[in-house]
Design a protein around this motif. Structure first.
Motif, mmCIF file in Angstrom:
data_model
loop_
_atom_site.group_PDB
_atom_site.id
_atom_site.type_symbol
_atom_site.label_atom_id
_atom_site.label_comp_id
_atom_site.label_asym_id
_atom_site.label_seq_id
_atom_site.Cartn_x
_atom_site.Cartn_y
_atom_site.Cartn_z
ATOM 1 N N VAL A 104 0.810 -1.225 0.000
ATOM 2 C CA VAL A 104 0.000 0.000 0.000
ATOM 3 C C VAL A 104 0.837 1.266 0.000
ATOM 4 O O VAL A 104 0.292 2.360 -0.088
ATOM 5 C CB VAL A 104 -0.987 0.033 1.192
ATOM 6 C CG1 VAL A 104 -2.000 -1.096 1.089
ATOM 7 C CG2 VAL A 104 -0.240 -0.031 2.524
ATOM 8 N N SER A 105 2.148 1.120 0.121
ATOM 9 C CA SER A 105 3.026 2.290 0.152
ATOM 10 C C SER A 105 4.412 1.906 -0.340
ATOM 11 O O SER A 105 4.746 0.722 -0.442
ATOM 12 C CB SER A 105 3.119 2.850 1.582
ATOM 13 O OG SER A 105 3.756 1.912 2.431
ATOM 14 N N ALA A 106 5.213 2.917 -0.617
ATOM 15 C CA ALA A 106 6.603 2.678 -1.011
ATOM 16 C C ALA A 106 7.380 2.154 0.194
ATOM 17 O O ALA A 106 7.025 2.426 1.343
ATOM 18 C CB ALA A 106 7.221 3.980 -1.511
ATOM 19 N N LYS A 107 8.453 1.422 -0.082
ATOM 20 C CA LYS A 107 9.302 0.922 0.999
ATOM 21 C C LYS A 107 9.806 2.111 1.817
ATOM 22 O O LYS A 107 10.221 3.126 1.267
ATOM 23 C CB LYS A 107 10.473 0.132 0.412
ATOM 24 C CG LYS A 107 11.231 -0.642 1.457
ATOM 25 C CD LYS A 107 12.183 -1.630 0.817
ATOM 26 C CE LYS A 107 12.860 -2.373 1.950
ATOM 27 N NZ LYS A 107 13.024 -3.754 1.693
ATOM 28 N N GLY A 108 9.752 1.995 3.128
ATOM 29 C CA GLY A 108 10.185 3.069 4.011
ATOM 30 C C GLY A 108 9.102 4.091 4.324
ATOM 31 O O GLY A 108 9.349 5.064 5.026
ATOM 32 N N THR A 109 7.907 3.882 3.797
ATOM 33 C CA THR A 109 6.776 4.762 4.101
ATOM 34 C C THR A 109 5.716 3.967 4.843
ATOM 35 O O THR A 109 5.370 2.856 4.439
ATOM 36 C CB THR A 109 6.172 5.363 2.814
ATOM 37 O OG1 THR A 109 7.187 6.112 2.142
ATOM 38 C CG2 THR A 109 4.998 6.272 3.124
ATOM 39 N N TYR A 110 5.219 4.542 5.912
ATOM 40 C CA TYR A 110 4.161 3.927 6.711
ATOM 41 C C TYR A 110 2.916 4.787 6.588
ATOM 42 O O TYR A 110 2.997 6.012 6.491
ATOM 43 C CB TYR A 110 4.590 3.812 8.179
ATOM 44 C CG TYR A 110 5.772 2.895 8.359
ATOM 45 C CD1 TYR A 110 5.583 1.560 8.687
ATOM 46 C CD2 TYR A 110 7.074 3.357 8.179
ATOM 47 C CE1 TYR A 110 6.675 0.705 8.835
ATOM 48 C CE2 TYR A 110 8.160 2.516 8.322
ATOM 49 C CZ TYR A 110 7.954 1.187 8.649
ATOM 50 O OH TYR A 110 9.026 0.349 8.791
ATOM 51 N N ILE A 111 1.764 4.153 6.602
ATOM 52 C CA ILE A 111 0.493 4.866 6.558
ATOM 53 C C ILE A 111 -0.220 4.619 7.876
ATOM 54 O O ILE A 111 -0.462 3.467 8.248
ATOM 55 C CB ILE A 111 -0.383 4.385 5.387
ATOM 56 C CG1 ILE A 111 0.339 4.634 4.060
ATOM 57 C CG2 ILE A 111 -1.744 5.094 5.411
ATOM 58 C CD1 ILE A 111 -0.352 4.017 2.862
ATOM 59 N N ALA A 112 -0.540 5.703 8.566
ATOM 60 C CA ALA A 112 -1.309 5.608 9.806
ATOM 61 C C ALA A 112 -2.670 6.238 9.564
ATOM 62 O O ALA A 112 -2.764 7.358 9.039
ATOM 63 C CB ALA A 112 -0.595 6.317 10.948
ATOM 64 N N ILE A 113 -3.713 5.510 9.923
ATOM 65 C CA ILE A 113 -5.079 6.022 9.807
ATOM 66 C C ILE A 113 -5.606 6.181 11.222
ATOM 67 O O ILE A 113 -5.648 5.220 11.992
ATOM 68 C CB ILE A 113 -5.966 5.077 8.987
ATOM 69 C CG1 ILE A 113 -5.347 4.857 7.604
ATOM 70 C CG2 ILE A 113 -7.391 5.641 8.883
ATOM 71 C CD1 ILE A 113 -5.950 3.709 6.827
ATOM 72 N N VAL A 114 -5.966 7.409 11.564
ATOM 73 C CA VAL A 114 -6.444 7.736 12.905
ATOM 74 C C VAL A 114 -7.907 8.138 12.777
ATOM 75 O O VAL A 114 -8.255 8.948 11.914
ATOM 76 C CB VAL A 114 -5.620 8.890 13.518
ATOM 77 C CG1 VAL A 114 -6.063 9.175 14.936
ATOM 78 C CG2 VAL A 114 -4.127 8.573 13.462
ATOM 79 N N SER A 115 -8.781 7.586 13.627
ATOM 80 C CA SER A 115 -10.204 7.886 13.483
ATOM 81 C C SER A 115 -10.921 7.865 14.825
ATOM 82 O O SER A 115 -10.504 7.194 15.764
ATOM 83 C CB SER A 115 -10.861 6.890 12.532
ATOM 84 O OG SER A 115 -10.674 5.566 12.998
ATOM 85 N N THR A 116 -12.024 8.622 14.861
ATOM 86 C CA THR A 116 -12.907 8.621 16.021
ATOM 87 C C THR A 116 -14.271 9.151 15.603
ATOM 88 O O THR A 116 -14.423 9.752 14.538
ATOM 89 C CB THR A 116 -12.345 9.443 17.196
ATOM 90 O OG1 THR A 116 -13.121 9.170 18.384
ATOM 91 C CG2 THR A 116 -12.390 10.940 16.920
ATOM 92 N N THR A 117 -15.242 8.959 16.453
ATOM 93 C CA THR A 117 -16.559 9.544 16.258
ATOM 94 C C THR A 117 -16.492 11.013 16.639
ATOM 95 O O THR A 117 -15.962 11.353 17.710
ATOM 96 C CB THR A 117 -17.608 8.812 17.120
ATOM 97 O OG1 THR A 117 -17.615 7.429 16.722
ATOM 98 C CG2 THR A 117 -18.987 9.409 16.963
ATOM 99 N N VAL A 118 -17.012 11.881 15.786
ATOM 100 C CA VAL A 118 -16.972 13.324 16.030
ATOM 101 C C VAL A 118 -17.880 13.682 17.207
ATOM 102 O O VAL A 118 -19.034 13.266 17.261
ATOM 103 C CB VAL A 118 -17.392 14.103 14.764
ATOM 104 C CG1 VAL A 118 -17.525 15.590 15.049
ATOM 105 C CG2 VAL A 118 -16.407 13.853 13.633
ATOM 106 N N GLU A 119 -17.331 14.489 18.136
ATOM 107 C CA GLU A 119 -18.084 14.924 19.305
ATOM 108 C C GLU A 119 -18.128 16.440 19.464
ATOM 109 O O GLU A 119 -18.877 16.946 20.295
ATOM 110 C CB GLU A 119 -17.481 14.303 20.569
ATOM 111 C CG GLU A 119 -17.521 12.784 20.576
ATOM 112 C CD GLU A 119 -16.795 12.198 21.782
ATOM 113 O OE1 GLU A 119 -16.467 12.935 22.728
ATOM 114 O OE2 GLU A 119 -16.545 10.982 21.758
ATOM 115 N N THR A 120 -17.304 17.162 18.701
ATOM 116 C CA THR A 120 -17.221 18.616 18.870
ATOM 117 C C THR A 120 -17.287 19.316 17.514
ATOM 118 O O THR A 120 -17.318 18.671 16.469
ATOM 119 C CB THR A 120 -15.892 19.022 19.551
ATOM 120 O OG1 THR A 120 -14.811 18.798 18.626
ATOM 121 C CG2 THR A 120 -15.654 18.254 20.839
#
Length: 193
Positions: free
Chosen positions: A97-113
């Motif tokens: 899913v990415s080039a070597k040496g690249t990491y993908i972080a997906i951060v998620s939450t339910t919207v509260e504000t």
């Protein structure tokens, strides 16, 4: 052929039951129609909330983690002012899913504000240096009815969870709505010959 195609019309019989869909000049017939809220007229679903997702490109894996991927859940009970957990999912080139040496972080939450991006700050601070970040807020929907009367079964939108447990539960729920019994994944559906 009809994947990723807008549905122009839900075809119905004289009883008001779905018998298929029309997409442009193509028609697909079926005994039932199952789909995301976006495939149905607005009255078939209700808004249930919003989800914030940040896709972050990293040059190093998240500090303190091992391997080419990880999942971190920050429980709401440990996050002042939050009622919903925050999820971090990290993947890398080993998943193609990415080039070597690249990491993908997906951060998620339910919207509260009214400031959803700031709701992720405690999680994004764990990621280290972020080289690129893409934030999206998505409305979430659920079915307005059980679908039994008109044979239109609306799935729930994907929520903030990164482990798909709620999506799997929704599939089990819809299966029960359609067939009036639970799905048994321990039973062989097709017998070996």
């Amino acid at each position: 052929v009809m994947l990723r195609t807008d549905v122009d019309e839900i075809l119905k019989n004289s009883k008001g039951e779905a018998v298929g869909v029309r997409c442009g000049d193509q028609v697909a017939t079926a005994d039932i129609v199952i789909g995301d809220a976006s495939f149905f007229p607005p009255e078939k679903s209700v808004k249930t909330g919003q989800v914030i997702r940040s896709v972050c490109l990293l040059k190093e894996k998240i500090k303190g983690t091992n391997g080419d991927s990880c999942q971190i859940i920050l429980p709401a009970k440990h996050l002042p002012g939050k009622e919903h957990d925050i999820y971090i999912s990290e993947i890398s080139s080993s998943h193609s899913v990415s080039a070597k040496g690249t990491y993908i972080a997906i951060v998620s939450t339910t919207v509260e504000t009214a400031d959803p991006v700031s709701e992720l700050n405690v999680a994004t601070s764990l990621l280290g240096e972020i080289h690129a970040r893409f934030d999206t807020v998505t409305d979430t929907y659920g079915p307005a009815s059980d679908g039994k009367t008109d044979k239109c079964f609306v799935t729930k939108s994907l929520d903030a969870t990164s482990h798909f447990e709620s999506a799997a539960q929704d599939i089990m729920h819809i299966y029960h709505q359609i067939f009036d019994h639970d799905l048994n994944l321990d039973r062989k559906i097709v017998e070996e010959s």
